[in-house]
Design an enzyme around this catalytic site. Structure first.
Site, PDB file in Angstrom:
ATOM      1  N   LYS A  97       0.838  -1.203   0.000  1.00  0.00           N
ATOM      2  CA  LYS A  97       0.000   0.000   0.000  1.00  0.00           C
ATOM      3  C   LYS A  97       0.875   1.256   0.000  1.00  0.00           C
ATOM      4  O   LYS A  97       0.583   2.228  -0.713  1.00  0.00           O
ATOM      5  CB  LYS A  97      -0.946  -0.017   1.211  1.00  0.00           C
ATOM      6  CG  LYS A  97      -2.036  -1.073   1.078  1.00  0.00           C
ATOM      7  CD  LYS A  97      -2.870  -1.291   2.341  1.00  0.00           C
ATOM      8  CE  LYS A  97      -3.854  -2.448   2.117  1.00  0.00           C
ATOM      9  NZ  LYS A  97      -4.702  -2.760   3.280  1.00  0.00           N
ATOM     10  N   GLN A 129      -5.058  -1.696   9.507  1.00  0.00           N
ATOM     11  CA  GLN A 129      -4.859  -2.983   8.841  1.00  0.00           C
ATOM     12  C   GLN A 129      -5.389  -4.103   9.730  1.00  0.00           C
ATOM     13  O   GLN A 129      -5.122  -4.153  10.927  1.00  0.00           O
ATOM     14  CB  GLN A 129      -3.361  -3.177   8.540  1.00  0.00           C
ATOM     15  CG  GLN A 129      -3.042  -4.411   7.737  1.00  0.00           C
ATOM     16  CD  GLN A 129      -3.600  -4.382   6.305  1.00  0.00           C
ATOM     17  OE1 GLN A 129      -3.708  -3.337   5.678  1.00  0.00           O
ATOM     18  NE2 GLN A 129      -3.988  -5.548   5.801  1.00  0.00           N
ATOM     19  N   ASP A 178     -11.024   2.700   3.911  1.00  0.00           N
ATOM     20  CA  ASP A 178     -11.256   1.283   3.643  1.00  0.00           C
ATOM     21  C   ASP A 178     -12.759   0.995   3.579  1.00  0.00           C
ATOM     22  O   ASP A 178     -13.182  -0.116   3.258  1.00  0.00           O
ATOM     23  CB  ASP A 178     -10.633   0.410   4.748  1.00  0.00           C
ATOM     24  CG  ASP A 178      -9.476  -0.434   4.228  1.00  0.00           C
ATOM     25  OD1 ASP A 178      -9.360  -0.565   3.002  1.00  0.00           O
ATOM     26  OD2 ASP A 178      -8.714  -0.955   5.054  1.00  0.00           O
TER      27      ASP A 178
HETATM   28  N1  GUN Z   1      -6.826  -7.231   5.790  1.00  0.00           N
HETATM   29  C1  GUN Z   1      -7.059  -7.949   4.665  1.00  0.00           C
HETATM   30  N2  GUN Z   1      -7.620  -7.161   3.731  1.00  0.00           N
HETATM   31  C2  GUN Z   1      -7.733  -5.939   4.266  1.00  0.00           C
HETATM   32  C3  GUN Z   1      -8.244  -4.696   3.778  1.00  0.00           C
HETATM   33  O1  GUN Z   1      -8.709  -4.548   2.640  1.00  0.00           O
HETATM   34  N3  GUN Z   1      -8.184  -3.670   4.636  1.00  0.00           N
HETATM   35  C4  GUN Z   1      -7.677  -3.791   5.881  1.00  0.00           C
HETATM   36  N4  GUN Z   1      -7.666  -2.724   6.668  1.00  0.00           N
HETATM   37  N5  GUN Z   1      -7.214  -4.914   6.373  1.00  0.00           N
HETATM   38  C5  GUN Z   1      -7.241  -5.980   5.560  1.00  0.00           C
END
Ligand code: GUN
Length: 305
Positions: free
Chosen positions: A55, A99, A122
């Site tokens: 990211k 996350q 998100d």
């Molecule tokens: N863990 C696995 N996929 C994601 C996601 O798209 N966002 C977040 N914050 N955590 C994750």
């Protein structure tokens, strides 16, 4: 291999990053500050560290400023909440994510509910999910947004189609189903709004009886169960579109890392009969990251400019 067209999320995501880069450059050229994303990482889950690094890299590529905020795995829930509130009121941050997964002593819903919905890039807060359900302007959950964009860019319509979603998680299954069944209200440049949404959706999960026969009636199957080889060839109608959201690490003595990444689909046997299929890696994963970038620019445009 005959059969399924590969839905190349890696390539499409790279194209979108170039488009976003132009948007960010235009912001810069107009003398304004660039969008800024915060990424909260608790603990040292190796998969999470990889996702977060990816990211950060994607942000750098499009010119979005990104800051990683790392905490030890034993941080108290209350301390984490205080940090979330700081990010909520930090005017230099346009959006942030936490996350997942979080350590077991922290309640995910408590943390996600504390995020200001305007900064929830998100799209996982109850407010954003609820607004999406009601068709109100919202920030759409990153993975469903990415899947919708992938279908749109490959001109795969969902209107009137039977879509089976396997998995009922808050971060993929539930918001994906909502987006697909909804009357379209957000247009994407790559496809007319009318061909997105408007699907007949069946949500399946671990207690579903006779998953195979339900799947065989599907025009599109979206698998987000976290279970390697869950979807096999006998479950797929010839020509169906298969979207594999799974990212599973399985042991592989031939790999230098000792593991390989596989999805939830028996790719080798499903791909030849599918009309179109996403690979793992290189399918949905890169699209989720690009959605995060799009959501960050959206949050910036709506609240910070
Ligand atoms: N863990 C696995 N996929 C994601 C996601 O798209 N966002 C977040 N914050 N955590 C994750």
């Amino acid at each position: 291999m005959n059969g399924g067209m590969i839905l190349d999320g890696k390539k499409i995501a790279a194209e979108i990053r170039m488009e976003l880069r132009a948007e960010v450059e235009a912001i810069k050229a107009s003398g304004q500050r660039v969008p800024k994303l915060g990424i909260v990482l608790v603990g040292n889950n190796p998969a999470s560290e990889t996702y977060v690094n990816n990211k950060m890299k994607a942000c750098a590529e499009v010119g979005i400023e990104a800051v990683k905020i790392a905490y030890s795995p034993d941080i108290a829930e209350q301390t984490l909440l205080t940090q979330i509130n700081r990010l909520n009121s930090d005017e230099t941050i346009d959006g942030f994510i936490v996350q997942l997964p979080l350590p077991e002593h922290i309640t995910e819903t408590t943390i996600l509910s504390a995020i200001d919905r305007r900064k929830d890039v998100d799209g996982l807060t109850p407010e954003n999910v609820g607004r999406t359900v009601q068709g109100l302007p919202s920030i759409i959950s990153a993975t469903p947004r990415g899947i919708r964009e992938l279908l749109a860019r490959y001109q795969i319509p969902t209107a009137g189609k039977h879509v089976v979603v396997i998995g009922r998680s808050n971060i993929v299954g539930k918001p994906m189903a909502i987006l697909l069944m909804q009357r379209p209200y957000l247009s994407l440049p790559s496809m007319s709004a009318a061909s997105l949404g408007d699907a007949t959706v069946t949500i399946c999960h671990s207690k579903t009886q006779d998953l195979a026969s339900i799947c065989r009636t599907a025009d599109i199957i979206i698998v987000a169960a976290g279970c390697p080889n869950l979807l096999t060839a006998e479950m797929v109608k010839p020509g169906a579109t298969i979207i594999d959201v799974g990212i599973n690490r399985v042991e592989d003595p031939n790999s230098p890392r000792g593991y390989k990444l596989v999805g939830d689909v028996d790719f080798e046997h499903v791909a030849p009969i599918a009309g179109a299929i996403t690979p793992v890696p290189g399918g949905v994963g890169p699209m989720t990251i690009v959605s995060l970038l799009q959501n960050t620019i959206q949050a910036y445009n709506e609240h910070s400019r």
